[in-house]
Write a protein that holds these residues in place. Structure first.
Motif, PDB file in Angstrom:
ATOM      1  N   ALA A 179      36.595  53.211  27.120  1.00  0.00           N
ATOM      2  CA  ALA A 179      37.421  52.225  27.831  1.00  0.00           C
ATOM      3  C   ALA A 179      37.319  52.425  29.335  1.00  0.00           C
ATOM      4  O   ALA A 179      37.217  51.471  30.106  1.00  0.00           O
ATOM      5  CB  ALA A 179      38.874  52.335  27.374  1.00  0.00           C
ATOM      6  N   SER A 180      37.329  53.691  29.756  1.00  0.00           N
ATOM      7  CA  SER A 180      37.231  53.979  31.187  1.00  0.00           C
ATOM      8  C   SER A 180      35.895  53.522  31.750  1.00  0.00           C
ATOM      9  O   SER A 180      35.831  52.896  32.817  1.00  0.00           O
ATOM     10  CB  SER A 180      37.415  55.484  31.417  1.00  0.00           C
ATOM     11  N   LEU A 181      34.820  53.823  31.057  1.00  0.00           N
ATOM     12  CA  LEU A 181      33.487  53.419  31.518  1.00  0.00           C
ATOM     13  C   LEU A 181      33.340  51.905  31.544  1.00  0.00           C
ATOM     14  O   LEU A 181      32.708  51.330  32.436  1.00  0.00           O
ATOM     15  CB  LEU A 181      32.410  54.035  30.606  1.00  0.00           C
ATOM     16  N   THR A 182      33.928  51.245  30.552  1.00  0.00           N
ATOM     17  CA  THR A 182      33.867  49.778  30.505  1.00  0.00           C
ATOM     18  C   THR A 182      34.578  49.166  31.698  1.00  0.00           C
ATOM     19  O   THR A 182      34.092  48.220  32.331  1.00  0.00           O
ATOM     20  CB  THR A 182      34.504  49.255  29.211  1.00  0.00           C
ATOM     21  N   GLN A 183      35.741  49.720  32.050  1.00  0.00           N
ATOM     22  CA  GLN A 183      36.481  49.224  33.199  1.00  0.00           C
ATOM     23  C   GLN A 183      35.719  49.456  34.493  1.00  0.00           C
ATOM     24  O   GLN A 183      35.704  48.613  35.389  1.00  0.00           O
ATOM     25  CB  GLN A 183      37.860  49.879  33.268  1.00  0.00           C
ATOM     26  N   GLN A 184      35.093  50.622  34.576  1.00  0.00           N
ATOM     27  CA  GLN A 184      34.292  50.897  35.766  1.00  0.00           C
ATOM     28  C   GLN A 184      33.146  49.899  35.891  1.00  0.00           C
ATOM     29  O   GLN A 184      32.856  49.374  36.967  1.00  0.00           O
ATOM     30  CB  GLN A 184      33.736  52.330  35.714  1.00  0.00           C
ATOM     31  N   ALA A 185      32.471  49.650  34.769  1.00  0.00           N
ATOM     32  CA  ALA A 185      31.339  48.707  34.782  1.00  0.00           C
ATOM     33  C   ALA A 185      31.814  47.308  35.149  1.00  0.00           C
ATOM     34  O   ALA A 185      31.145  46.580  35.908  1.00  0.00           O
ATOM     35  CB  ALA A 185      30.655  48.701  33.422  1.00  0.00           C
ATOM     36  N   ASP A 186      32.975  46.898  34.619  1.00  0.00           N
ATOM     37  CA  ASP A 186      33.510  45.573  34.935  1.00  0.00           C
ATOM     38  C   ASP A 186      33.820  45.451  36.425  1.00  0.00           C
ATOM     39  O   ASP A 186      33.547  44.430  37.065  1.00  0.00           O
ATOM     40  CB  ASP A 186      34.775  45.296  34.117  1.00  0.00           C
ATOM     41  N   ALA A 187      34.418  46.526  36.974  1.00  0.00           N
ATOM     42  CA  ALA A 187      34.758  46.502  38.395  1.00  0.00           C
ATOM     43  C   ALA A 187      33.509  46.412  39.261  1.00  0.00           C
ATOM     44  O   ALA A 187      33.460  45.697  40.258  1.00  0.00           O
ATOM     45  CB  ALA A 187      35.560  47.750  38.759  1.00  0.00           C
ATOM     46  N   GLN A 188      32.475  47.164  38.866  1.00  0.00           N
ATOM     47  CA  GLN A 188      31.213  47.100  39.608  1.00  0.00           C
ATOM     48  C   GLN A 188      30.590  45.713  39.529  1.00  0.00           C
ATOM     49  O   GLN A 188      30.040  45.202  40.506  1.00  0.00           O
ATOM     50  CB  GLN A 188      30.243  48.150  39.061  1.00  0.00           C
ATOM     51  N   ALA A 189      30.677  45.092  38.357  1.00  0.00           N
ATOM     52  CA  ALA A 189      30.119  43.744  38.180  1.00  0.00           C
ATOM     53  C   ALA A 189      30.862  42.724  39.045  1.00  0.00           C
ATOM     54  O   ALA A 189      30.256  41.849  39.663  1.00  0.00           O
ATOM     55  CB  ALA A 189      30.185  43.334  36.715  1.00  0.00           C
ATOM     56  N   VAL A 190      32.194  42.858  39.100  1.00  0.00           N
ATOM     57  CA  VAL A 190      32.992  41.947  39.924  1.00  0.00           C
ATOM     58  C   VAL A 190      32.628  42.109  41.394  1.00  0.00           C
ATOM     59  O   VAL A 190      32.452  41.125  42.136  1.00  0.00           O
ATOM     60  CB  VAL A 190      34.492  42.209  39.714  1.00  0.00           C
ATOM     61  N   ALA A 191      32.500  43.371  41.835  1.00  0.00           N
ATOM     62  CA  ALA A 191      32.141  43.613  43.231  1.00  0.00           C
ATOM     63  C   ALA A 191      30.762  43.048  43.551  1.00  0.00           C
ATOM     64  O   ALA A 191      30.538  42.449  44.607  1.00  0.00           O
ATOM     65  CB  ALA A 191      32.174  45.121  43.519  1.00  0.00           C
ATOM     66  N   ALA A 192      29.812  43.213  42.626  1.00  0.00           N
ATOM     67  CA  ALA A 192      28.457  42.688  42.833  1.00  0.00           C
ATOM     68  C   ALA A 192      28.464  41.168  42.885  1.00  0.00           C
ATOM     69  O   ALA A 192      27.782  40.556  43.713  1.00  0.00           O
ATOM     70  CB  ALA A 192      27.536  43.183  41.733  1.00  0.00           C
ATOM     71  N   ASP A 193      29.248  40.530  42.010  1.00  0.00           N
ATOM     72  CA  ASP A 193      29.332  39.067  41.988  1.00  0.00           C
ATOM     73  C   ASP A 193      29.924  38.535  43.293  1.00  0.00           C
ATOM     74  O   ASP A 193      29.458  37.535  43.847  1.00  0.00           O
ATOM     75  CB  ASP A 193      30.192  38.595  40.806  1.00  0.00           C
ATOM     76  N   ASN A 194      30.973  39.194  43.791  1.00  0.00           N
ATOM     77  CA  ASN A 194      31.592  38.772  45.046  1.00  0.00           C
ATOM     78  C   ASN A 194      30.621  38.875  46.212  1.00  0.00           C
ATOM     79  O   ASN A 194      30.532  37.991  47.062  1.00  0.00           O
ATOM     80  CB  ASN A 194      32.837  39.616  45.331  1.00  0.00           C
ATOM     81  N   SER A 195      29.884  39.975  46.239  1.00  0.00           N
ATOM     82  CA  SER A 195      28.903  40.169  47.311  1.00  0.00           C
ATOM     83  C   SER A 195      27.803  39.116  47.247  1.00  0.00           C
ATOM     84  O   SER A 195      27.411  38.533  48.265  1.00  0.00           O
ATOM     85  CB  SER A 195      28.298  41.566  47.212  1.00  0.00           C
ATOM     86  N   ALA A 196      27.325  38.842  46.018  1.00  0.00           N
ATOM     87  CA  ALA A 196      26.266  37.849  45.852  1.00  0.00           C
ATOM     88  C   ALA A 196      26.756  36.463  46.242  1.00  0.00           C
ATOM     89  O   ALA A 196      26.035  35.678  46.865  1.00  0.00           O
ATOM     90  CB  ALA A 196      25.782  37.847  44.401  1.00  0.00           C
ATOM     91  N   ARG A 197      28.009  36.135  45.886  1.00  0.00           N
ATOM     92  CA  ARG A 197      28.559  34.831  46.224  1.00  0.00           C
ATOM     93  C   ARG A 197      28.687  34.648  47.738  1.00  0.00           C
ATOM     94  O   ARG A 197      28.357  33.606  48.285  1.00  0.00           O
ATOM     95  CB  ARG A 197      29.928  34.640  45.569  1.00  0.00           C
ATOM     96  N   LYS A 198      29.157  35.706  48.420  1.00  0.00           N
ATOM     97  CA  LYS A 198      29.281  35.629  49.875  1.00  0.00           C
ATOM     98  C   LYS A 198      27.917  35.458  50.536  1.00  0.00           C
ATOM     99  O   LYS A 198      27.761  34.682  51.482  1.00  0.00           O
ATOM    100  CB  LYS A 198      29.962  36.893  50.399  1.00  0.00           C
ATOM    101  N   ASP A 199      26.924  36.179  50.026  1.00  0.00           N
ATOM    102  CA  ASP A 199      25.573  36.053  50.581  1.00  0.00           C
ATOM    103  C   ASP A 199      25.034  34.636  50.378  1.00  0.00           C
ATOM    104  O   ASP A 199      24.416  34.058  51.278  1.00  0.00           O
ATOM    105  CB  ASP A 199      24.630  37.063  49.913  1.00  0.00           C
ATOM    106  N   ALA A 200      25.278  34.085  49.186  1.00  0.00           N
ATOM    107  CA  ALA A 200      24.795  32.730  48.888  1.00  0.00           C
ATOM    108  C   ALA A 200      25.487  31.697  49.772  1.00  0.00           C
ATOM    109  O   ALA A 200      24.851  30.759  50.274  1.00  0.00           O
ATOM    110  CB  ALA A 200      25.033  32.398  47.415  1.00  0.00           C
ATOM    111  N   GLU A 201      26.797  31.867  49.988  1.00  0.00           N
ATOM    112  CA  GLU A 201      27.535  30.929  50.833  1.00  0.00           C
ATOM    113  C   GLU A 201      27.051  30.987  52.275  1.00  0.00           C
ATOM    114  O   GLU A 201      26.902  29.957  52.939  1.00  0.00           O
ATOM    115  CB  GLU A 201      29.035  31.243  50.770  1.00  0.00           C
ATOM    116  N   GLU A 202      26.786  32.194  52.768  1.00  0.00           N
ATOM    117  CA  GLU A 202      26.312  32.346  54.138  1.00  0.00           C
ATOM    118  C   GLU A 202      24.914  31.740  54.300  1.00  0.00           C
ATOM    119  O   GLU A 202      24.625  31.069  55.299  1.00  0.00           O
ATOM    120  CB  GLU A 202      26.286  33.826  54.508  1.00  0.00           C
ATOM    121  N   THR A 203      24.059  31.965  53.303  1.00  0.00           N
ATOM    122  CA  THR A 203      22.710  31.388  53.344  1.00  0.00           C
ATOM    123  C   THR A 203      22.767  29.864  53.333  1.00  0.00           C
ATOM    124  O   THR A 203      22.049  29.194  54.084  1.00  0.00           O
ATOM    125  CB  THR A 203      21.893  31.882  52.138  1.00  0.00           C
ATOM    126  N   ALA A 204      23.639  29.304  52.489  1.00  0.00           N
ATOM    127  CA  ALA A 204      23.777  27.845  52.405  1.00  0.00           C
ATOM    128  C   ALA A 204      24.311  27.270  53.713  1.00  0.00           C
ATOM    129  O   ALA A 204      23.867  26.208  54.168  1.00  0.00           O
ATOM    130  CB  ALA A 204      24.705  27.476  51.249  1.00  0.00           C
TER     131      ALA A 204
END
Length: 234
Positions: free
Chosen positions: A67-92
């Motif tokens: 459960a702990s590892l799953t939560q860590q992975a989810d948090a990392q995925a959310v952080a990666a998605d946010n970063s990718a979205r910001k990069d895409a918005e800035e590029t657009a």
């Protein structure tokens, strides 16, 4: 009975610690993604309690760790998605701004080219006045045909409007109250000598002079016509 109660207390305590550990791990990941040092300190402090995992029965430790590892992975995925979205918005945003600038420059260039072509056309005759054969007299239709061949097509209507009002296409029109003469009522008529010595009898010479006059003073016959409409003279 006492032993059973002890196991239950340990299990409950273990789950609470495991939950705190998992939440802290998630906070640590998010803190790293956002650059928060406070999150890291909390993670280190709570991590010291992780040894309490040993208090949890062996059969449940794997579940807590998963459960702990799953939560860590989810948090990392959310952080990666946010970063990718910001990069895409800035590029657009940058691309949209670049496209807008490019379109504006293209529109300005097209307009400049159009004006340059129009000006060049208004200043250049389609046929030289001297190329017309000299006649003893000319009909209105013949004079108008000369004008069509000398005056650029895009300016002919404006030129014709002025001649209509000034002389009704009479190349021998002589104003009795002034020295104005000819198709465009040059004042005095002798001004047209700059276009040819036969200015008094040759409509082609008068048309050539009139076109040059309109271009030099008003930019084009249409410029002259605009002025004429506002002032009844040009």
């Amino acid at each position: 009975m006492l032993e059973g109660n002890r196991v239950s207390r340990i299990s409950v305590r273990g789950f609470a610690v495991a939950s705190a550990t998992a939440v802290t791990a998630v906070g640590s990941v998010v803190g790293v993604a956002s650059g928060s040092t406070a999150q890291n300190v909390d993670a280190e402090t709570t991590a010291s309690d992780a040894t309490l995992l040993s208090d949890i029965p062996m059969g449940q430790q794997a579940q807590v760790q998963t459960a702990s590892l799953t939560q860590q992975a989810d948090a990392q995925a959310v952080a990666a998605d946010n970063s990718a979205r910001k990069d895409a918005e800035e590029t657009a945003r940058k691309k949209a701004a670049s496209d807008a600038v490019a379109k504006q420059k293209a529109a300005e260039k097209a307009e400049a080219d159009r004006k340059a072509k129009e000006e060049a056309a208004s200043r250049s005759a389609t046929r030289d006045a001297s190329s017309f054969p000299v006649q003893a007299s000319y009909t209105i239709a013949e004079v108008q045909e000369m004008a069509r061949q000398i005056v650029p097509a895009g300016q002919f209507t404006c030129f014709s409007n002025i001649v209509d009002h000034e002389s009704s296409w009479n190349y021998r029109a002589d104003n009795p109250t002034s020295d104005a003469y000819g198709l465009v009522q040059a004042l005095p008529g002798s001004k047209m000598a700059s276009a040819g010595a036969d200015w008094a009898t040759n409509p082609a010479t008068q048309i050539k002079w009139g076109l040059n006059y309109m271009n030099e003073r008003y930019g084009s016959p249409c410029g002259a016509w605009n002025f004429w409409q506002a002032n009844n003279w040009y």
